[in-house]
Design an enzyme around this catalytic site. Structure first.
Site, PDB file in Angstrom:
ATOM      1  N   LYS A  53       0.834  -1.208   0.000  1.00 15.48           N
ATOM      2  CA  LYS A  53       0.000   0.000   0.000  1.00 15.48           C
ATOM      3  C   LYS A  53       0.869   1.259   0.000  1.00 15.48           C
ATOM      4  O   LYS A  53       0.548   2.242  -0.667  1.00 15.48           O
ATOM      5  CB  LYS A  53      -0.950  -0.013   1.215  1.00 15.48           C
ATOM      6  CG  LYS A  53      -2.047  -1.068   1.095  1.00 15.48           C
ATOM      7  CD  LYS A  53      -2.854  -1.248   2.377  1.00 15.48           C
ATOM      8  CE  LYS A  53      -3.812  -2.436   2.213  1.00 15.48           C
ATOM      9  NZ  LYS A  53      -4.619  -2.733   3.402  1.00 15.48           N
ATOM     10  N   GLN A  97      -4.737  -1.371   9.598  1.00  9.50           N
ATOM     11  CA  GLN A  97      -4.655  -2.701   8.995  1.00  9.50           C
ATOM     12  C   GLN A  97      -5.264  -3.744   9.932  1.00  9.50           C
ATOM     13  O   GLN A  97      -5.013  -3.747  11.133  1.00  9.50           O
ATOM     14  CB  GLN A  97      -3.171  -3.039   8.707  1.00  9.50           C
ATOM     15  CG  GLN A  97      -2.959  -4.324   7.929  1.00  9.50           C
ATOM     16  CD  GLN A  97      -3.476  -4.263   6.501  1.00  9.50           C
ATOM     17  OE1 GLN A  97      -3.617  -3.193   5.916  1.00  9.50           O
ATOM     18  NE2 GLN A  97      -3.771  -5.416   5.930  1.00  9.50           N
ATOM     19  N   ASP A 120     -10.904   2.838   3.672  1.00  5.24           N
ATOM     20  CA  ASP A 120     -11.224   1.408   3.571  1.00  5.24           C
ATOM     21  C   ASP A 120     -12.719   1.185   3.331  1.00  5.24           C
ATOM     22  O   ASP A 120     -13.119   0.113   2.880  1.00  5.24           O
ATOM     23  CB  ASP A 120     -10.855   0.701   4.886  1.00  5.24           C
ATOM     24  CG  ASP A 120      -9.589  -0.134   4.799  1.00  5.24           C
ATOM     25  OD1 ASP A 120      -9.257  -0.599   3.688  1.00  5.24           O
ATOM     26  OD2 ASP A 120      -8.945  -0.318   5.848  1.00  5.24           O
TER      27      ASP A 120
HETATM   28  N1  GUN Z   1      -6.536  -6.766   6.064  1.00  8.52           N
HETATM   29  C1  GUN Z   1      -6.718  -7.493   4.947  1.00  8.52           C
HETATM   30  N2  GUN Z   1      -7.279  -6.736   3.977  1.00  8.52           N
HETATM   31  C2  GUN Z   1      -7.459  -5.505   4.509  1.00  8.52           C
HETATM   32  C3  GUN Z   1      -7.981  -4.282   3.996  1.00  8.52           C
HETATM   33  O1  GUN Z   1      -8.425  -4.167   2.851  1.00  8.52           O
HETATM   34  N3  GUN Z   1      -7.987  -3.232   4.858  1.00  8.52           N
HETATM   35  C4  GUN Z   1      -7.531  -3.325   6.130  1.00  8.52           C
HETATM   36  N4  GUN Z   1      -7.592  -2.246   6.900  1.00  8.52           N
HETATM   37  N5  GUN Z   1      -7.038  -4.438   6.624  1.00  8.52           N
HETATM   38  C5  GUN Z   1      -7.000  -5.525   5.818  1.00  8.52           C
END
Ligand code: GUN
Length: 285
Positions: A53, A97, A120
């Protein structure tokens, strides 16, 4: 192979190029779009995801920071940090996350993020906005699936879409997005007695279960569009989806591969949401 491939890598690349252009335009107005990512603990997969990311953001001109905290961080301290980021006008997107350490309540943490910075799309306010058709942030994975359908010019109006899986992150928002485009939507899940009877009726199938071979060729109507959200490992340790690709690609009209399908699109849509957050903040100045 009968089916045509929907290439997530190629589409994500196009979207990243668009994000780069819009980011440059925003920077010219004096706004640097910025994403704050918080990672608590040492989960190996989360470390890889957050690194991706950050790299994706940097490549498209977005500013991204990764704040790492120990697994024994208190929930109160995490909430305080989120509140500080909510108040920081130079930060447009906040992403915590998941999964979080067991002593934390993920809902409490997510609900502490300001909805205007919820890139998100996991906040209840974002979920509610999607449900009633108001502007808000859409969760990145189903949003990416919608972009893939749009990329092949698929008109969902009056089509039967079957979503397998009912998670808050994929299945439920996916169903609402398809409904928003006037599809007739069925959600199937672990308690659905005859899954095949449902999937055989589908013009569009979205598999989001997290289990290999949930969808096999005998379950697919010829010509259907098949979107595979799954991310699993096969017996050889190779990445595979929820769909038996070899079989289903002989029957379907369109199909997304794993890897190179939904995965890169999820990453691309986080960039889009972050940019949108910055654009909205700028337009309200
Ligand atoms: N953990 C796995 N996929 C995601 C996601 O798309 N966003 C977040 N915040 N955590 C994750």
């Amino acid at each position: 192979m009968a089916a045509q491939l929907i290439d997530g890598n190629a589409l994500a690349k196009k979207i990243r190029a668009e994000v780069s252009g819009r980011t440059a335009a925003l920077k010219a107005k004096g706004v640097q779009p910025s994403l704050a990512i918080i990672l608590v603990g040492e989960d190996p997969a989360s470390q890889v995801y957050t690194k991706h990311k950050i790299n994706d953001s940097t490549e498209t001109g977005l500013h991204a920071t990764l704040e790492r905290y120990p697994a024994d961080m208190s929930e109160a301290d995490l909430l305080a940090r989120i509140r500080a980021l909510n108040e920081d006008a130079s930060v447009h997107g906040i992403l915590v996350q998941l999964p979080l350490p067991k002593h934390m309540n993920a809902s409490t943490v997510i609900e502490t993020i300001a909805p205007a910075k919820d890139v998100d799309g996991f906040h209840v306010a974002s979920a509610g906005a999607l449900m009633v058709g108001q502007p808000g942030f859409w969760p990145c994975t189903p949003y990416g699936c919608m972009k893939m359908l749009a990329s092949i010019g698929y008109d969902l109006k009056g089509k039967h879409a079957v979503v397998i899986g009912r998670s808050n992150i994929v299945g439920k928002p996916m169903a609402l997005m398809l409904l928003g485009k006037n599809a007739t939507v069925t959600i199937c899940h672990s308690a659905t007695p005859d899954l095949k009877a449902m999937t055989l009726q589908a013009d569009v199938l979205v598999a989001a279960v997290g289990k290999r071979n949930v969808l096999t060729a005998d379950m697919v109507k010829p010509g259907a569009v098949v979107i595979d959200v799954g991310m699993n490992r096969n017996d050889e340790g190779k990445l595979c989806g929820d769909v038996d690709f070899a079989g289903v690609s002989q029957v379907a009209g369109w199909i997304t591969p794993v890897p190179g399908g939904v995965g890169p699109m999820t990453r691309a849509m986080l960039l889009v949401n972050t940019l949108e957050a910055a654009e909205r903040a700028q337009s309200q100045r």
